[in-house]
Write a protein that holds these residues in place. Structure first.
Motif, PDB file in Angstrom:
ATOM      1  N   GLN A  23      -2.268  -6.973   2.166  1.00  0.00           N
ATOM      2  CA  GLN A  23      -3.092  -5.800   1.976  1.00  0.00           C
ATOM      3  C   GLN A  23      -2.280  -4.638   1.947  1.00  0.00           C
ATOM      4  OE1 GLN A  23      -5.500  -7.116   5.333  1.00  0.00           O
ATOM      5  NE2 GLN A  23      -7.134  -6.858   3.918  1.00  0.00           N
TER       6      GLN A  23
ATOM      7  N   TYR B  27      -3.964 -12.575  -1.468  1.00  0.00           N
ATOM      8  CA  TYR B  27      -5.084 -11.120  -1.287  1.00  0.00           C
ATOM      9  C   TYR B  27      -5.250 -10.840  -2.817  1.00  0.00           C
ATOM     10  CZ  TYR B  27      -6.715  -6.834  -0.345  1.00  0.00           C
ATOM     11  OH  TYR B  27      -7.381  -5.750  -0.396  1.00  0.00           O
ATOM     12  N   GLU B  28      -6.527 -10.673  -3.328  1.00  0.00           N
ATOM     13  CA  GLU B  28      -6.741 -10.015  -4.404  1.00  0.00           C
ATOM     14  C   GLU B  28      -7.672  -8.820  -4.161  1.00  0.00           C
ATOM     15  OE1 GLU B  28      -8.502 -12.722  -7.477  1.00  0.00           O
ATOM     16  OE2 GLU B  28      -7.458 -14.611  -6.193  1.00  0.00           O
ATOM     17  N   CYS B  29      -7.543  -7.796  -5.216  1.00  0.00           N
ATOM     18  CA  CYS B  29      -8.073  -6.558  -4.958  1.00  0.00           C
ATOM     19  C   CYS B  29      -8.448  -5.994  -6.599  1.00  0.00           C
ATOM     20  CB  CYS B  29      -7.426  -5.321  -4.289  1.00  0.00           C
ATOM     21  SG  CYS B  29      -8.437  -4.049  -4.203  1.00  0.00           S
ATOM     22  N   ASP B  30      -9.619  -5.946  -6.851  1.00  0.00           N
ATOM     23  CA  ASP B  30     -10.216  -5.576  -8.085  1.00  0.00           C
ATOM     24  C   ASP B  30     -10.794  -4.224  -7.933  1.00  0.00           C
ATOM     25  OD1 ASP B  30     -10.883  -5.212 -10.997  1.00  0.00           O
ATOM     26  OD2 ASP B  30     -12.273  -6.877 -10.712  1.00  0.00           O
ATOM     27  N   ARG B  31      -9.972  -3.147  -8.468  1.00  0.00           N
ATOM     28  CA  ARG B  31     -10.236  -1.767  -8.137  1.00  0.00           C
ATOM     29  C   ARG B  31     -10.742  -1.263  -9.600  1.00  0.00           C
ATOM     30  NH1 ARG B  31      -8.606   1.509  -3.632  1.00  0.00           N
ATOM     31  NH2 ARG B  31      -9.844   2.995  -4.774  1.00  0.00           N
TER      32      ARG B  31
ATOM     33  N   ARG C 209      -6.209  -4.520 -11.368  1.00  0.00           N
ATOM     34  CA  ARG C 209      -6.343  -5.546 -10.692  1.00  0.00           C
ATOM     35  C   ARG C 209      -5.337  -6.157  -9.936  1.00  0.00           C
ATOM     36  NH1 ARG C 209      -6.926 -11.274 -11.285  1.00  0.00           N
ATOM     37  NH2 ARG C 209      -8.578 -12.050 -10.134  1.00  0.00           N
TER      38      ARG C 209
ATOM     39  N   CYS D 164      -0.951  -3.815  -1.475  1.00  0.00           N
ATOM     40  CA  CYS D 164      -2.123  -3.221  -2.408  1.00  0.00           C
ATOM     41  C   CYS D 164      -2.323  -1.735  -1.955  1.00  0.00           C
ATOM     42  CB  CYS D 164      -3.312  -3.726  -2.177  1.00  0.00           C
ATOM     43  SG  CYS D 164      -4.598  -3.375  -3.541  1.00  0.00           S
ATOM     44  N   GLU D 165      -1.956  -1.171  -0.871  1.00  0.00           N
ATOM     45  CA  GLU D 165      -2.143  -0.034  -0.577  1.00  0.00           C
ATOM     46  C   GLU D 165      -1.143   1.052  -1.343  1.00  0.00           C
ATOM     47  OE1 GLU D 165      -2.271   0.761   3.724  1.00  0.00           O
ATOM     48  OE2 GLU D 165      -4.264   0.219   3.824  1.00  0.00           O
TER      49      GLU D 165
END
Length: 120
Positions: A26, A82-86, A92, A29-30
């Motif tokens: 995470q 960890y996946e993050c779709d912003r 992505r 990703c930040e």
């Protein structure tokens, strides 16, 4: 802690209170929190100005380091993802823990103007 001075601290149990409520994946990703700088760098023609914007993006990853002094992220398990779709920021992001000893994480993000990837 005082009994363990001089010992390998990776081999002893630490209280969970020293950890922050995120894991390493995470935190990777930040680093894209200020990704609008990457979008801006894609539109700039002057190479010196582009390099200046990229340097600003590189140091933006440290924007929260004073708040986090004395805390460490949780270590992810081998194979953890960890996946993050912003959609608001237009990217992505996917990351995975690819090695446990030594700890190595890999990440990849796709956006309209750039591709971001790294391995730690």
């Amino acid at each position: 802690m005082t009994k363990n001075i001089g010992k390998d601290l990776s081999k002893i149990s630490m209280p969970v209170t020293i950890n922050e409520p995120l894991n390493v994946l995470q935190r990777l990703c930040e680093e894209l929190e200020y990704c609008e700088l990457l979008d801006m760098a894609c539109t700039v023609e002057d190479p010196c100005q582009r390099m200046l914007i990229m340097a600003a993006f590189a140091v933006s990853a440290y924007s929260s380091s004073s708040y986090r002094a004395g805390h460490k992220p949780f270590n992810p398990l081998l194979g953890e993802t960890y996946e993050c779709d912003r959609e608001d920021k237009g990217f992505r992001f996917v990351s995975e823990q690819v090695s446990h000893h030594p700890p190595i994480s890999a990440c990849h993000a796709d956006a309209k103007n750039y591709v971001f990837w790294q391995g730690n």
